[in-house]
Design a protein around this motif. Structure first.
Motif, PDB file in Angstrom:
ATOM      1  N   LYS A 126     -53.008  -5.399 106.091  1.00  0.00           N
ATOM      2  CA  LYS A 126     -51.993  -5.543 107.145  1.00  0.00           C
ATOM      3  C   LYS A 126     -52.444  -4.883 108.439  1.00  0.00           C
ATOM      4  N   ILE A 127     -52.982  -3.687 108.324  1.00  0.00           N
ATOM      5  CA  ILE A 127     -53.365  -2.931 109.514  1.00  0.00           C
ATOM      6  C   ILE A 127     -54.553  -3.583 110.210  1.00  0.00           C
ATOM      7  N   PHE A 128     -55.543  -4.042 109.442  1.00  0.00           N
ATOM      8  CA  PHE A 128     -56.684  -4.718 110.050  1.00  0.00           C
ATOM      9  C   PHE A 128     -56.262  -6.057 110.655  1.00  0.00           C
ATOM     10  N   LYS A 129     -55.373  -6.756 109.996  1.00  0.00           N
ATOM     11  CA  LYS A 129     -54.912  -8.047 110.519  1.00  0.00           C
ATOM     12  C   LYS A 129     -54.173  -7.870 111.839  1.00  0.00           C
ATOM     13  N   GLN A 130     -53.346  -6.858 111.920  1.00  0.00           N
ATOM     14  CA  GLN A 130     -52.617  -6.580 113.155  1.00  0.00           C
ATOM     15  C   GLN A 130     -53.564  -6.234 114.296  1.00  0.00           C
ATOM     16  N   ALA A 131     -54.759  -5.770 113.940  1.00  0.00           N
ATOM     17  CA  ALA A 131     -55.758  -5.437 114.960  1.00  0.00           C
ATOM     18  C   ALA A 131     -56.660  -6.623 115.297  1.00  0.00           C
ATOM     19  N   GLY A 132     -56.327  -7.805 114.785  1.00  0.00           N
ATOM     20  CA  GLY A 132     -57.075  -9.004 115.132  1.00  0.00           C
ATOM     21  C   GLY A 132     -58.109  -9.447 114.126  1.00  0.00           C
ATOM     22  N   TYR A 133     -58.179  -8.814 112.977  1.00  0.00           N
ATOM     23  CA  TYR A 133     -59.143  -9.173 111.945  1.00  0.00           C
ATOM     24  C   TYR A 133     -58.663 -10.371 111.127  1.00  0.00           C
ATOM     25  N   ALA A 134     -59.619 -11.168 110.662  1.00  0.00           N
ATOM     26  CA  ALA A 134     -59.360 -12.134 109.598  1.00  0.00           C
ATOM     27  C   ALA A 134     -59.475 -11.382 108.282  1.00  0.00           C
ATOM     28  N   THR A 135     -58.556 -11.601 107.349  1.00  0.00           N
ATOM     29  CA  THR A 135     -58.490 -10.779 106.135  1.00  0.00           C
ATOM     30  C   THR A 135     -58.525 -11.647 104.887  1.00  0.00           C
ATOM     31  N   ALA A 136     -59.206 -11.160 103.853  1.00  0.00           N
ATOM     32  CA  ALA A 136     -59.319 -11.940 102.618  1.00  0.00           C
ATOM     33  C   ALA A 136     -59.434 -11.022 101.411  1.00  0.00           C
ATOM     34  N   HIS A 137     -58.971 -11.529 100.277  1.00  0.00           N
ATOM     35  CA  HIS A 137     -59.127 -10.841  98.998  1.00  0.00           C
ATOM     36  C   HIS A 137     -59.765 -11.815  98.014  1.00  0.00           C
ATOM     37  N   PHE A 138     -60.951 -11.462  97.524  1.00  0.00           N
ATOM     38  CA  PHE A 138     -61.649 -12.283  96.542  1.00  0.00           C
ATOM     39  C   PHE A 138     -61.965 -11.429  95.323  1.00  0.00           C
ATOM     40  N   GLY A 139     -61.316 -11.738  94.200  1.00  0.00           N
ATOM     41  CA  GLY A 139     -61.571 -11.005  92.969  1.00  0.00           C
ATOM     42  C   GLY A 139     -60.298 -10.541  92.301  1.00  0.00           C
ATOM     43  N   LYS A 140     -60.464  -9.533  91.496  1.00  0.00           N
ATOM     44  CA  LYS A 140     -59.359  -9.009  90.701  1.00  0.00           C
ATOM     45  C   LYS A 140     -58.320  -8.349  91.600  1.00  0.00           C
ATOM     46  N   TRP A 141     -57.063  -8.515  91.254  1.00  0.00           N
ATOM     47  CA  TRP A 141     -55.936  -7.923  91.977  1.00  0.00           C
ATOM     48  C   TRP A 141     -55.278  -6.853  91.115  1.00  0.00           C
ATOM     49  N   HIS A 142     -54.543  -7.263  90.101  1.00  0.00           N
ATOM     50  CA  HIS A 142     -53.911  -6.405  89.096  1.00  0.00           C
ATOM     51  C   HIS A 142     -52.933  -5.397  89.705  1.00  0.00           C
ATOM     52  N   MET A 143     -52.252  -5.836  90.766  1.00  0.00           N
ATOM     53  CA  MET A 143     -51.179  -5.026  91.341  1.00  0.00           C
ATOM     54  C   MET A 143     -49.861  -5.802  91.338  1.00  0.00           C
ATOM     55  N   GLY A 144     -49.792  -6.815  90.462  1.00  0.00           N
ATOM     56  CA  GLY A 144     -48.573  -7.599  90.328  1.00  0.00           C
ATOM     57  C   GLY A 144     -48.874  -9.054  90.061  1.00  0.00           C
ATOM     58  N   GLY A 145     -48.169  -9.633  89.079  1.00  0.00           N
ATOM     59  CA  GLY A 145     -48.367 -11.025  88.714  1.00  0.00           C
ATOM     60  C   GLY A 145     -49.132 -11.153  87.410  1.00  0.00           C
ATOM     61  N   GLY A 146     -48.902 -12.270  86.713  1.00  0.00           N
ATOM     62  CA  GLY A 146     -49.521 -12.481  85.410  1.00  0.00           C
ATOM     63  C   GLY A 146     -48.558 -12.151  84.291  1.00  0.00           C
ATOM     64  N   ARG A 147     -48.845 -12.700  83.114  1.00  0.00           N
ATOM     65  CA  ARG A 147     -47.989 -12.522  81.946  1.00  0.00           C
ATOM     66  C   ARG A 147     -46.567 -13.002  82.261  1.00  0.00           C
ATOM     67  N   ASP A 148     -45.546 -12.193  82.056  1.00  0.00           N
ATOM     68  CA  ASP A 148     -44.184 -12.679  82.311  1.00  0.00           C
ATOM     69  C   ASP A 148     -43.637 -12.217  83.658  1.00  0.00           C
ATOM     70  N   VAL A 149     -44.510 -11.718  84.535  1.00  0.00           N
ATOM     71  CA  VAL A 149     -44.088 -11.310  85.878  1.00  0.00           C
ATOM     72  C   VAL A 149     -44.357 -12.481  86.818  1.00  0.00           C
ATOM     73  N   LYS A 150     -43.329 -13.308  87.000  1.00  0.00           N
ATOM     74  CA  LYS A 150     -43.487 -14.558  87.753  1.00  0.00           C
ATOM     75  C   LYS A 150     -43.020 -14.458  89.196  1.00  0.00           C
ATOM     76  N   ASP A 151     -42.446 -13.329  89.579  1.00  0.00           N
ATOM     77  CA  ASP A 151     -41.878 -13.206  90.915  1.00  0.00           C
ATOM     78  C   ASP A 151     -42.661 -12.264  91.817  1.00  0.00           C
ATOM     79  N   ALA A 152     -43.915 -11.983  91.466  1.00  0.00           N
ATOM     80  CA  ALA A 152     -44.717 -11.071  92.292  1.00  0.00           C
ATOM     81  C   ALA A 152     -44.948 -11.684  93.673  1.00  0.00           C
ATOM     82  N   PRO A 153     -44.894 -10.871  94.732  1.00  0.00           N
ATOM     83  CA  PRO A 153     -45.124 -11.383  96.098  1.00  0.00           C
ATOM     84  C   PRO A 153     -46.511 -11.982  96.245  1.00  0.00           C
ATOM     85  N   GLY A 154     -46.632 -12.966  97.122  1.00  0.00           N
ATOM     86  CA  GLY A 154     -47.919 -13.601  97.371  1.00  0.00           C
ATOM     87  C   GLY A 154     -48.845 -12.740  98.205  1.00  0.00           C
ATOM     88  N   PHE A 155     -50.110 -13.128  98.248  1.00  0.00           N
ATOM     89  CA  PHE A 155     -51.115 -12.350  98.965  1.00  0.00           C
ATOM     90  C   PHE A 155     -50.800 -12.211 100.452  1.00  0.00           C
TER      91      PHE A 155
END
Length: 460
Positions: A126-155
């Protein structure tokens, strides 16, 4: 006369545009790309440059030779989910109700933790994006989502413009999640090609955003089990190979090193290598640890607050800014320091309402040895229900802190106090609680006060 005025006006416009172009170039040069390579379950000494003996890792070693190594760098937790939350937010993961890995809702409730990271949390993206950066996440997340947690916020709610992630995320990439599990033979991208896939995604993202600074989480799920090496000779159709089998680990580590080399060469071909900060580290210690050999003999492993669970290899490279081939063996740095440090290095001001737990350690990253006068805290577990531990020898108390040369551990109920001079005794063999009673009492008071300050699930 009119022609002269038109000419002068045109000249003024041209000079203004030229000045603006020069200003943009200067800003661009002052804003480096940032790539954080967060390896999964890598031990302190898995790689050659940190003393590894398993297989040669020439590409990762080359990255170290062009940058700085820290030997007293710590993850934010001894297990994946809270470790990642700490790095992403620059805050203790307990503040967001993370203390072990995320699983199904029942497990999360038993562990007294959230189902996903609150989207209101501050993040590096968020902070880098607000400063004009393009931002991406490629790989493992494991901070929400998967199994029976279907309402996790999107990236996007955490500040990412692009993503490709694994099963344990709010939006799993179908190429690597053909079934509801961490890996399947039905995946179009096979287990042994996943790091290659994430490296390709990273290079493609930077290529598409040429002329704009990029912030990328490159968080592979290697070298986490199951270990499924690339070559047929190593793999031999087994799924997975025995997770205790050292040969399988070696095959995966060898391929992982190759892919880090591909990342470095890809940046060089694009001309982005000189203006890219690369960080290479791990989320927590190894498991299995092959009797401690993956952690330079440090006590403990993943799931433990002893050094083997939280002391990580750390490399940072930024050509022309960070001295080449330097080793800092004295400065204590932790994952929660990355957010304030990297924003400082990129010339980005932090939001006024942001309250970091980490420190700006950019002077350390730029080559200085700087002591740390603030304590570092850890927790692993808020009860005895939903937590796994390594073997009894490596099972640590569930709270720990580091202050100066001293490390203090204890259970949250006040039992099993342990005190080590971690500089002289990094293997944590000699408990000095009795001989250093006054110091132990002082550290105990600080640790209990910190732990009690952590919010509890359901508290506002």
């Amino acid at each position: 006369m009119l022609k002269n005025k038109i000419y002068l006006l045109g000249l003024l416009v041209s000079l203004t545009l030229l000045a603006e172009a020069q200003r943009v170039r200067k800003v661009r040069q002052a804003q480096p790309n940032v790539i954080i390579i967060l390896t999964d379950d890598m031990g302190f000494s898995d790689i050659g440059t940190f003393g590894g003996k398993f297989v040669p890792t020439p590409q990762i070693d080359r990255l170290a030779s062009k940058g700085l190594k820290l030997t007293q760098y710590y993850s934010a937790a001894p297990i994946c989910s809270p470790s990642r939350v700490g790095m992403l937010t620059g805050m203790y993961p307990g503040k967001w109700n993370f203390s072990t890995y995320l699983d199904n809702r029942k497990h999360n409730r038993n562990a007294e933790q959230a189902d996903y990271l609150d989207p209101a949390a501050p993040t590096m993206a968020k902070i880098f994006k607000q400063a004009g950066y393009a931002t991406a996440h490629f790989g493992k997340w494991h901070m929400g989502g998967g199994r029976d947690v279907k309402d996790a916020p999107g990236f996007d709610q955490y500040g990412y413009d692009a993503h490709a992630s694994t099963y344990e995320s709010p939006d799993p990439d179908p190429a690597i999640t053909a079934t509801d599990w961490i890996w399947s033979e039905k995946d179009s991208i096979k287990r042994w090609d996943r790091t290659k896939y994430f490296v390709d995604k990273t290079l493609d993202f930077i290529r598409k955003n040429k002329g704009k600074p990029c912030f990328v989480n490159l968080w592979p799920d290697d070298v986490h089990t199951p270990w499924v090496p690339r070559t047929e000779k190593e793999y031999m159709g087994k799924f997975p190979m025995n997770p205790q089998e050292e040969a399988a680990f070696k095959g995966v580590l060898r391929e992982y090193d190759v892919q880090i080399g591909r990342l470095i060469e890809g940046l060089k071909k694009m001309g982005e290598d000189k203006n890219t900060i690369i960080i290479f580290t791990s989320d927590n210690g190894p498991l299995p640890s092959f009797k401690g050999s993956r952690a330079a003999g440090l006590r403990g492993s993943k799931l433990s607050l002893y050094e083997g669970g939280t002391r990580m290899p750390f490399i940072i490279s930024w050509p022309g800014h960070i001295p080449e081939g330097q080793i800092n063996e004295k400065s204590v740095v932790t994952a929660i320091d990355l957010l304030p440090s990297l924003t400082a290095m990129a010339g980005i001001a932090l939001p006024e309402n942001y309250k970091a737990d980490g420190l700006n350690r950019s002077p350390v990253f730029l080559g200085k040895t700087v002591s740390r006068d603030q304590p570092v805290f850890w927790e692993y577990g808020r009860n005895n229900i939903a937590f796994n531990y390594p073997n009894p020898k490596d099972k640590s108390p569930n709270l720990a802190m580091r202050l100066g040369d001293w490390k203090f551990l204890m259970n949250s109920d006040g039992t099993d106090s342990q005190l080590y001079n971690i500089v002289k005794d990094r293997h944590e063999r000699t408990n000095l609680v009795e001989s250093q009673g006054k110091l132990a009492a002082q550290l105990k008071e600080k640790l209990i006060a910190w732990w009690k300050s952590m919010p509890r699930l359901g508290q506002q």
